[in-house]
Design a protein around this motif. Sequence first.
Motif, mmCIF file in Angstrom:
data_model
loop_
_atom_site.group_PDB
_atom_site.id
_atom_site.type_symbol
_atom_site.label_atom_id
_atom_site.label_comp_id
_atom_site.label_asym_id
_atom_site.label_seq_id
_atom_site.Cartn_x
_atom_site.Cartn_y
_atom_site.Cartn_z
ATOM 1 N N ASN A 1 54.444 -94.927 -70.816
ATOM 2 C CA ASN A 1 55.124 -93.715 -71.270
ATOM 3 C C ASN A 1 54.637 -92.468 -70.531
ATOM 4 N N HIS A 2 53.827 -92.653 -69.490
ATOM 5 C CA HIS A 2 53.387 -91.567 -68.600
ATOM 6 C C HIS A 2 52.593 -90.484 -69.321
ATOM 7 N N GLN A 3 51.760 -90.878 -70.275
ATOM 8 C CA GLN A 3 50.896 -89.934 -70.961
ATOM 9 C C GLN A 3 49.444 -90.229 -70.599
ATOM 10 N N VAL A 4 48.659 -89.165 -70.426
ATOM 11 C CA VAL A 4 47.238 -89.331 -70.134
ATOM 12 C C VAL A 4 46.568 -89.866 -71.401
ATOM 13 N N VAL A 5 45.839 -90.957 -71.259
ATOM 14 C CA VAL A 5 45.162 -91.581 -72.395
ATOM 15 C C VAL A 5 43.717 -91.104 -72.478
ATOM 16 N N GLN A 6 43.051 -91.073 -71.327
ATOM 17 C CA GLN A 6 41.637 -90.708 -71.307
ATOM 18 C C GLN A 6 41.272 -90.205 -69.914
ATOM 19 N N ILE A 7 40.398 -89.224 -69.867
ATOM 20 C CA ILE A 7 39.806 -88.777 -68.605
ATOM 21 C C ILE A 7 38.306 -88.955 -68.746
ATOM 22 N N LEU A 8 37.743 -89.784 -67.886
ATOM 23 C CA LEU A 8 36.311 -90.068 -67.938
ATOM 24 C C LEU A 8 35.538 -89.061 -67.094
ATOM 25 N N ARG A 9 34.290 -88.841 -67.440
ATOM 26 C CA ARG A 9 33.450 -87.875 -66.720
ATOM 27 C C ARG A 9 33.103 -88.344 -65.314
ATOM 28 N N THR A 10 32.927 -89.653 -65.138
ATOM 29 C CA THR A 10 32.585 -90.185 -63.821
ATOM 30 C C THR A 10 33.516 -91.338 -63.493
ATOM 31 N N ARG A 11 33.459 -91.774 -62.252
ATOM 32 C CA ARG A 11 34.242 -92.936 -61.855
ATOM 33 C C ARG A 11 33.330 -94.034 -61.317
ATOM 34 N N TYR A 12 32.092 -94.036 -61.812
ATOM 35 C CA TYR A 12 31.151 -95.077 -61.419
ATOM 36 C C TYR A 12 31.580 -96.415 -62.003
ATOM 37 N N LYS A 13 31.270 -97.464 -61.271
ATOM 38 C CA LYS A 13 31.665 -98.815 -61.678
ATOM 39 C C LYS A 13 31.158 -99.146 -63.086
ATOM 40 N N LYS A 14 29.906 -98.847 -63.349
ATOM 41 C CA LYS A 14 29.296 -99.144 -64.653
ATOM 42 C C LYS A 14 30.043 -98.428 -65.784
ATOM 43 N N THR A 15 30.378 -97.173 -65.569
ATOM 44 C CA THR A 15 31.094 -96.386 -66.576
ATOM 45 C C THR A 15 32.478 -96.961 -66.837
ATOM 46 N N LEU A 16 33.180 -97.312 -65.761
ATOM 47 C CA LEU A 16 34.537 -97.844 -65.920
ATOM 48 C C LEU A 16 34.532 -99.205 -66.607
ATOM 49 N N LEU A 17 33.586 -100.063 -66.236
ATOM 50 C CA LEU A 17 33.491 -101.378 -66.881
ATOM 51 C C LEU A 17 33.191 -101.223 -68.374
ATOM 52 N N LYS A 18 32.323 -100.295 -68.713
ATOM 53 C CA LYS A 18 31.986 -100.052 -70.120
ATOM 54 C C LYS A 18 33.207 -99.536 -70.883
ATOM 55 N N TYR A 19 33.924 -98.595 -70.275
ATOM 56 C CA TYR A 19 35.109 -98.033 -70.936
ATOM 57 C C TYR A 19 36.175 -99.106 -71.172
ATOM 58 N N PHE A 20 36.535 -99.839 -70.134
ATOM 59 C CA PHE A 20 37.590 -100.840 -70.286
ATOM 60 C C PHE A 20 37.128 -102.013 -71.150
ATOM 61 N N GLY A 21 35.819 -102.247 -71.211
ATOM 62 C CA GLY A 21 35.279 -103.301 -72.062
ATOM 63 C C GLY A 21 35.464 -103.029 -73.541
ATOM 64 N N ARG A 22 35.747 -101.792 -73.895
ATOM 65 C CA ARG A 22 35.989 -101.439 -75.302
ATOM 66 C C ARG A 22 37.320 -101.972 -75.813
ATOM 67 N N PHE A 23 38.227 -102.293 -74.896
ATOM 68 C CA PHE A 23 39.521 -102.850 -75.300
ATOM 69 C C PHE A 23 39.378 -104.358 -75.457
ATOM 70 N N SER A 24 40.155 -104.930 -76.334
ATOM 71 C CA SER A 24 40.061 -106.371 -76.571
ATOM 72 C C SER A 24 40.478 -107.152 -75.328
ATOM 73 N N PRO A 25 39.925 -108.354 -75.149
ATOM 74 C CA PRO A 25 40.340 -109.186 -74.013
ATOM 75 C C PRO A 25 41.847 -109.456 -74.013
ATOM 76 N N GLN A 26 42.431 -109.592 -75.214
ATOM 77 C CA GLN A 26 43.878 -109.826 -75.299
ATOM 78 C C GLN A 26 44.662 -108.609 -74.800
ATOM 79 N N ALA A 27 44.236 -107.411 -75.176
ATOM 80 C CA ALA A 27 44.909 -106.190 -74.722
ATOM 81 C C ALA A 27 44.811 -106.062 -73.205
ATOM 82 N N ARG A 28 43.628 -106.361 -72.656
ATOM 83 C CA ARG A 28 43.439 -106.269 -71.200
ATOM 84 C C ARG A 28 44.223 -107.343 -70.462
ATOM 85 N N ALA A 29 44.385 -108.502 -71.084
ATOM 86 C CA ALA A 29 45.162 -109.581 -70.460
ATOM 87 C C ALA A 29 46.647 -109.245 -70.414
ATOM 88 N N ASN A 30 47.086 -108.337 -71.275
ATOM 89 C CA ASN A 30 48.498 -107.941 -71.301
ATOM 90 C C ASN A 30 48.862 -106.914 -70.232
#
Length: 106
Positions: A1-30
């Motif tokens: 729907n072209h809406q900004v969901v989240q803006i993270l402070r950094t784009r480090y790999k560790k930060t991004l993995l932690k952020y996306f890890g908060r979503f369920s595996p089923q949601a990420r698989a979709n």
Amino acid sequence: NHQVVQILRTRYKKTLLKYFGRFSPQARANVRTVTMDLNFYYQDIVRACFPNAQIVIDRFHMIQMFTRSFNSLRVKVMKTFDKRSRQYQLLKSPWKLYLKKFDELE
């Protein structure tokens, strides 16, 4: 729907993995597609977090990469000619016109 969901402070790999890890595996698989720039780590992150997603490189970075490659080739070919030759002058002087055509592709 072209809406900004989240803006993270950094784009480090560790930060991004932690952020996306908060979503369920089923949601990420979709997730079916992920558009990204050419950051070295992004491809690894997408593959780790979104197993079914197709990776798409954003248009701006594709055009930028193509433009740099074209310009590098143009200069390389240009240097094979004598500086006073017509071929050299055609490759040197109107080079912005060549690149303008690529901008129109975008």
